[in-house]
Design a protein around this motif. Structure first.
Motif, PDB file in Angstrom:
ATOM      1  N   GLU A  21       7.121 -30.749 -56.365  1.00  0.00           N
ATOM      2  CA  GLU A  21       8.291 -30.258 -56.564  1.00  0.00           C
ATOM      3  C   GLU A  21       8.483 -28.504 -56.563  1.00  0.00           C
ATOM      4  O   GLU A  21       9.292 -28.033 -56.046  1.00  0.00           O
ATOM      5  CB  GLU A  21       9.016 -30.740 -57.820  1.00  0.00           C
ATOM      6  N   ARG A  22       7.204 -28.174 -57.080  1.00  0.00           N
ATOM      7  CA  ARG A  22       7.076 -26.793 -57.261  1.00  0.00           C
ATOM      8  C   ARG A  22       6.705 -26.224 -55.639  1.00  0.00           C
ATOM      9  O   ARG A  22       7.264 -25.256 -55.284  1.00  0.00           O
ATOM     10  CB  ARG A  22       5.878 -26.458 -58.049  1.00  0.00           C
ATOM     11  N   LEU A  25      10.075 -25.928 -53.796  1.00  0.00           N
ATOM     12  CA  LEU A  25      10.751 -24.685 -54.059  1.00  0.00           C
ATOM     13  C   LEU A  25      10.009 -23.521 -53.557  1.00  0.00           C
ATOM     14  O   LEU A  25      10.771 -22.561 -53.169  1.00  0.00           O
ATOM     15  CB  LEU A  25      10.762 -24.379 -55.690  1.00  0.00           C
ATOM     16  N   PRO A 282      11.570 -27.104 -66.479  1.00  0.00           N
ATOM     17  CA  PRO A 282      11.857 -27.991 -65.426  1.00  0.00           C
ATOM     18  C   PRO A 282      11.969 -27.153 -64.134  1.00  0.00           C
ATOM     19  O   PRO A 282      12.447 -26.101 -64.138  1.00  0.00           O
ATOM     20  CB  PRO A 282      13.109 -28.482 -65.903  1.00  0.00           C
ATOM     21  N   VAL A 283      11.281 -27.662 -63.212  1.00  0.00           N
ATOM     22  CA  VAL A 283      11.469 -26.846 -61.756  1.00  0.00           C
ATOM     23  C   VAL A 283      12.957 -26.590 -61.432  1.00  0.00           C
ATOM     24  O   VAL A 283      13.357 -25.654 -61.042  1.00  0.00           O
ATOM     25  CB  VAL A 283      10.786 -27.585 -60.785  1.00  0.00           C
ATOM     26  N   SER A 284      13.603 -27.590 -61.728  1.00  0.00           N
ATOM     27  CA  SER A 284      15.283 -27.649 -61.402  1.00  0.00           C
ATOM     28  C   SER A 284      15.836 -26.420 -62.192  1.00  0.00           C
ATOM     29  O   SER A 284      16.649 -25.772 -61.634  1.00  0.00           O
ATOM     30  CB  SER A 284      15.928 -28.829 -61.720  1.00  0.00           C
ATOM     31  N   GLN A 285      15.399 -26.176 -63.296  1.00  0.00           N
ATOM     32  CA  GLN A 285      16.020 -25.108 -64.059  1.00  0.00           C
ATOM     33  C   GLN A 285      15.412 -23.591 -63.361  1.00  0.00           C
ATOM     34  O   GLN A 285      16.311 -22.501 -63.384  1.00  0.00           O
ATOM     35  CB  GLN A 285      15.379 -25.053 -65.349  1.00  0.00           C
ATOM     36  N   ARG A 287      14.799 -23.325 -60.298  1.00  0.00           N
ATOM     37  CA  ARG A 287      15.588 -23.309 -58.967  1.00  0.00           C
ATOM     38  C   ARG A 287      16.934 -22.808 -59.293  1.00  0.00           C
ATOM     39  O   ARG A 287      17.499 -21.665 -58.694  1.00  0.00           O
ATOM     40  CB  ARG A 287      15.523 -24.499 -58.373  1.00  0.00           C
ATOM     41  N   ASP A 288      17.342 -23.463 -60.180  1.00  0.00           N
ATOM     42  CA  ASP A 288      19.134 -22.980 -60.581  1.00  0.00           C
ATOM     43  C   ASP A 288      19.024 -21.645 -60.946  1.00  0.00           C
ATOM     44  O   ASP A 288      20.084 -20.655 -60.562  1.00  0.00           O
ATOM     45  CB  ASP A 288      19.563 -23.970 -61.651  1.00  0.00           C
ATOM     46  N   HIS A 291      18.911 -19.376 -57.942  1.00  0.00           N
ATOM     47  CA  HIS A 291      20.052 -19.239 -57.058  1.00  0.00           C
ATOM     48  C   HIS A 291      21.058 -18.671 -57.797  1.00  0.00           C
ATOM     49  O   HIS A 291      21.876 -17.812 -57.163  1.00  0.00           O
ATOM     50  CB  HIS A 291      20.431 -20.669 -56.959  1.00  0.00           C
TER      51      HIS A 291
END
Length: 302
Positions: A21-22, A25, A282-285, A287-288, A291
């Motif tokens: 996942e990293r 990104l 979290p990787v999603s955090q 990324r968000d 962005h």
């Protein structure tokens, strides 16, 4: 050193399934912000190849680590300890996947077709433009030094310095010593090839065997000590104390506000954030938040 008419730079990122996942990104950010490179080589162990294959294409080349590892080094099937894979041979001590990632970086930089390489850890994410033409020949090779950082608080780093100087035939170090560990590193192909030749001359062994026999080694410490210990290379290098990456080294989970603060505190030279892979943010955090930052920059420019 002789140069080709058209000097080239490529990117190298070793990775594995735990950083998938990293890595995704990182790839997204490379595609958006990094320019003037030939290829982005992503090197993964064979059993992870299928997971990374969707990223193969265009300038991104997903490679098997086995293409770059010595044929005498064999993975121990099914053995995992602390989530690490291990390799054995009749020539040296067993080594882990952390060691083999270092071996493939050295081999890749020595045999792939480009002149210079930007080695990027998979837990980086670019947040501003980075034109690698600025580190391509005929610009001098860049070496980042953290002066005196290998001190008593970092015994592992001190061990890596000792190993590097030993296999390079250099005098034993005194401490604190200079540190060359970083998250984005620039290597010159001809320097890597000369480093390999020096190791083999000093040890009387194939370079990868010499490193595996030592086991406690760092590819970045070895390259850095080789450059600084070779008068012509040291004099020709562009020495800097500033990293290309603004790095968070501890395990504490970061809030979006703290990630934004990392971006705000980055120096003009720093083009990426690196939140270490052992960190639980979290990787999603990440990324968000990135962005959101980019959207705010776009709105401010409008």
């Amino acid at each position: 050193m002789t140069r080709r008419e058209h000097d080239t730079v490529s990117l190298i990122t070793p990775s594995y399934r735990g950083d998938l996942e990293r890595s995704a990104l990182l790839f997204e950010s490379v595609d958006r912000f990094v320019s003037s490179f030939e290829r982005h080589y992503v090197i993964v162990h064979d059993e992870d190849l299928a997971l990374f294959k969707p990223f193969h294409g265009g300038r991104r080349v997903v490679m098997r680590a086995s293409e770059l590892l010595p044929t005498w080094l064999h993975e121990i099937p099914l053995l995992r300890w602390r989530r690490r894979r291990y390799w054995w041979s009749l020539r040296a001590k067993p080594v882990s996947g952390w060691h083999t990632q270092q071996l493939v970086k050295i081999k890749a930089a020595a045999v792939l077709p480009e002149d210079r390489y930007c080695l990027i850890d998979s837990d980086n994410v670019f947040f501003r433009p980075f034109d690698v033409a600025t580190i391509a020949p005929p610009h001098p090779p860049t070496l980042r030094i953290n002066y005196g950082h290998a001190d008593d608080s970092l015994p592992g780093h001190q061990t890596w310095v000792r190993t590097a100087r030993d296999i390079l035939g250099m005098p034993a170090p005194t401490f604190p010593a200079d540190d060359f560990i970083d998250q984005i590193i620039i290597w010159d192909k001809q320097i890597v090839q000369a480093m390999i030749a020096r190791i083999e001359t000093v040890t009387g062994r194939e370079w990868s065997e010499a490193l595996c026999r030592a086991r406690d080694f760092s590819e970045y410490m070895t390259y850095g000590n080789f450059v600084m210990g070779t008068d012509a290379l040291r004099d020709a290098a562009e020495i800097t104390t500033e990293s290309l990456s603004n790095t968070h080294w501890t395990e504490d989970v970061l809030s979006p506000e703290q990630i934004m603060a990392m971006i705000a505190s980055a120096s003009p030279r720093q083009v990426s954030l690196c939140i270490q892979s052992f960190n639980k943010t979290p990787v999603s955090q990440i990324r968000d938040t990135l962005h959101a930052y980019l959207a705010s920059q776009s709105n401010a420019a409008a």
